[in-house]
Design a protein around this motif. Sequence first.
Motif, PDB file in Angstrom:
ATOM      1  N   LYS A 198      16.393  19.097  19.686  1.00 26.98           N
ATOM      2  CA  LYS A 198      15.697  18.996  20.968  1.00 26.98           C
ATOM      3  C   LYS A 198      15.656  17.539  21.389  1.00 26.98           C
ATOM      4  CE  LYS A 198      13.104  20.368  24.410  1.00 26.98           C
ATOM      5  NZ  LYS A 198      13.747  21.018  25.541  1.00 26.98           N
ATOM      6  N   GLY A 199      16.142  17.274  22.613  1.00 23.06           N
ATOM      7  CA  GLY A 199      16.061  15.921  23.157  1.00 23.06           C
ATOM      8  C   GLY A 199      17.428  15.334  23.473  1.00 23.06           C
ATOM      9  N   ASP A 200      17.429  14.303  24.318  1.00 22.36           N
ATOM     10  CA  ASP A 200      18.697  13.664  24.745  1.00 22.36           C
ATOM     11  C   ASP A 200      19.409  12.984  23.581  1.00 22.36           C
ATOM     12  OD1 ASP A 200      18.636  14.262  27.559  1.00 22.36           O
ATOM     13  OD2 ASP A 200      16.926  12.898  27.708  1.00 22.36           O
ATOM     14  N   ASP A 234      13.996  14.517  18.750  1.00 20.49           N
ATOM     15  CA  ASP A 234      13.757  13.209  19.373  1.00 20.49           C
ATOM     16  C   ASP A 234      12.288  12.852  19.249  1.00 20.49           C
ATOM     17  OD1 ASP A 234      16.310  13.284  20.308  1.00 20.49           O
ATOM     18  OD2 ASP A 234      15.789  12.525  22.291  1.00 20.49           O
ATOM     19  N   ARG A 235      12.017  11.562  19.092  1.00 20.20           N
ATOM     20  CA  ARG A 235      10.613  11.153  19.034  1.00 20.20           C
ATOM     21  C   ARG A 235       9.906  11.423  20.356  1.00 20.20           C
ATOM     22  NH1 ARG A 235       7.352  11.203  15.154  1.00 20.20           N
ATOM     23  NH2 ARG A 235       6.575  12.688  16.650  1.00 20.20           N
ATOM     24  N   GLY A 519      14.147  16.754  27.528  1.00 22.31           N
ATOM     25  CA  GLY A 519      15.484  16.812  26.919  1.00 22.31           C
ATOM     26  C   GLY A 519      15.995  18.220  26.698  1.00 22.31           C
ATOM     27  N   PRO A 520      17.320  18.339  26.486  1.00 25.41           N
ATOM     28  CA  PRO A 520      17.937  19.662  26.301  1.00 25.41           C
ATOM     29  C   PRO A 520      17.642  20.244  24.916  1.00 25.41           C
ATOM     30  CG  PRO A 520      19.580  17.922  26.052  1.00 25.41           C
ATOM     31  CD  PRO A 520      18.303  17.244  26.447  1.00 25.41           C
ATOM     32  N   THR A 521      17.769  21.575  24.818  1.00 26.74           N
ATOM     33  CA  THR A 521      17.674  22.258  23.519  1.00 26.74           C
ATOM     34  C   THR A 521      19.099  22.523  23.050  1.00 26.74           C
ATOM     35  OG1 THR A 521      15.631  23.304  24.261  1.00 26.74           O
ATOM     36  CG2 THR A 521      16.686  24.266  22.331  1.00 26.74           C
ATOM     37  N   ILE A 522      19.391  22.159  21.819  1.00 28.42           N
ATOM     38  CA  ILE A 522      20.774  22.237  21.317  1.00 28.42           C
ATOM     39  C   ILE A 522      20.874  23.312  20.237  1.00 28.42           C
ATOM     40  CG2 ILE A 522      22.648  20.923  20.188  1.00 28.42           C
ATOM     41  CD1 ILE A 522      19.971  18.806  21.395  1.00 28.42           C
ATOM     42  N   GLU A 523      21.962  24.052  20.278  1.00 28.79           N
ATOM     43  CA  GLU A 523      22.220  25.031  19.220  1.00 28.79           C
ATOM     44  C   GLU A 523      23.724  25.086  18.979  1.00 28.79           C
ATOM     45  OE1 GLU A 523      20.978  29.588  18.001  1.00 28.79           O
ATOM     46  OE2 GLU A 523      20.152  28.706  19.824  1.00 28.79           O
ATOM     47  N   GLU A 524      24.146  24.788  17.767  1.00 28.10           N
ATOM     48  CA  GLU A 524      25.573  24.791  17.420  1.00 28.10           C
ATOM     49  C   GLU A 524      25.755  25.473  16.066  1.00 28.10           C
ATOM     50  OE1 GLU A 524      28.190  23.715  19.084  1.00 28.10           O
ATOM     51  OE2 GLU A 524      27.231  22.589  20.725  1.00 28.10           O
TER      52      GLU A 524
END
Length: 610
Positions: A198-200, A234-235, A519-524
């Motif tokens: 989560k986050g840029d 991200d902090r 920020g965006p949520t990332i999933e890979e």
Amino acid sequence: MGSTGHLSNGKLNLNLLRDYYRRELLECLDKCLGSKALVWDDALTGPFGLIAEYSLLKEHEVEKMFPLSDKGLPPSNVQNIIFVTRPKLHLMEQIAQNLLQEEHKGGFRKEYHIIFVPRKSLLCEKKLKESGVYGTLHYIEEFNLSMIPFDSDLMSMEMEGAFKECYLENDYTTMFYVAQSLMTLQFLYGIIPNIQGKGDCAKNVVDMMLRMRRELGGREPQITPQIDNLLILDRNVDLLTPLLSQLTYDGLIDEIFGINNTSVKLPPEKFVSSSQSPEDAPTEKKKIILNSSDELYGELRDKNFNAVGSLVSKKAKTITAEFDERHAAKTVSEMKHFVSKLPHLQQMRQSLSIHTSIAELIKEHTDSEEFLDSLRCQQEFFNGLDTDKVNTYVEDCIGKMEPLDKVLRLICIQSYCNNGLKTKVLDYYKREIIQTYGYEHLVTLMNLEKAGLLRQSGQRHYPTIRKSLKLIVDEVNEQNPNDISYVYSGYAPLSIRLAQYHARPGWRSITEVLNLLPGPTIEEIQQIPVALRKRRSSITSSHSSVMDQKVTLVVFLGGVTFAEIAALRFLAQQDDGGTDYVIATTKIISGSTLLDSVMEKLSPVHLNPF
């Protein structure tokens, strides 16, 4: 340096990582044939001390070690002088100065080298060329020391500028180092199949990692993955948690005295033995190593400070009882048994004495009016009480000229819990700070706004997040906790709630809350050859609960506090958790060090017109 057995006690054997770095370092040093003197950038001595002790360096012909300074190098008869430094321009100026002074002295012919940590920099090389010393250097190497193992479940990169660089200067170099170090971990422990974040900055790191893996083109070690999930946070997804006063044993030691590279320096008067006279009392601060190789510290570190006293007195009684066994020992075998336990008992007694002294030092601080009033104010803020107007306690602190970082910390907490401050409230605080502490702090206030720590009122997300994630817990059992909120006596760290939901029932259950966070949520998902995939035991198997304990690596970009680390360890110990956690971060921080990194150190220049 002490034993490193504690590094292999976790789910991941972090001794592997330490040994990897040792080999790389020795390779770098062995390129320079003959006797050597190392000239250290001061900020690197702590991290390197955790990787390689002096006795190991001596085996590789390191005869002397000096700190890097403007004063030049002390005389020595070694064949090689090696500067070990971070890629910082002000350090290049010092190195250039040293080299020019050495040339001027003449005498015994030496070869000069630089090892950059974690990597070379074109700007630094340019600086050395401009200073006219680049040609003097024989080797210019880089040593990619990034994730330093601190304990069996904890790694840190100790890059204090990461938060400022990412959120103020838009410089993502540190994120490249993070991606590189995650690749090193995958090289040693296998490819991590599931990545979420989560986050840029998290997106930045994941994109670089995936690109680096593609560039390898399948040339990676074929290892069964030892880490099941990677969670990157991200902090700035949770700026509130580090600003609050930590209430765990470890957290309070860091808040009051500062823990650096697993060691702390404490006032010597608390550690004077009764046999010492006042004249012989040490004046230098006492340095104490804090890691889980100290059994008692391992038990105390993650406890709420209110639970520490009873645990220490219980330990004292146990140790006294074990020592008294010697009186009951009648037979030779009983005496032998007691003697075999003696070294461990003496070690425990010494550890008990140290931690009793530390607890007394902390208690002096936590019993003070200043600490209790500040804590009360923080608790009012995170409970959402009177956050929309000028706070009288904060006003009093400014009026008494209490430390600026304490005042700013409280204002930033109020800003976060109120979703920003009304313009007139914010302007009032700014005016009071500038008039009381000096106009040079105007730049600091601008930095806090730019970093998102201080802002004008916007959409009211905090109450929704607080309610949805159950961040406030009214009934907290500090002695035998049943929720992570014990680390702040009633507030559950948002970052760790995210990790808790990530493990069970999954982030899909909190999509709406995630959308409110920056920020965006990332999933890979990273594909792994079928032969290397972990075989999960069947549900009927008696070992299934142990075998199915997944390992999640949680990476904090921009820093993590000891209280958050304690909360993650608490989750790992829960029977229904299903997950073991290994923690990695760019730096271990507290509210003071976070604010300190964005505060501008300006001193007024007094101009004389005549």
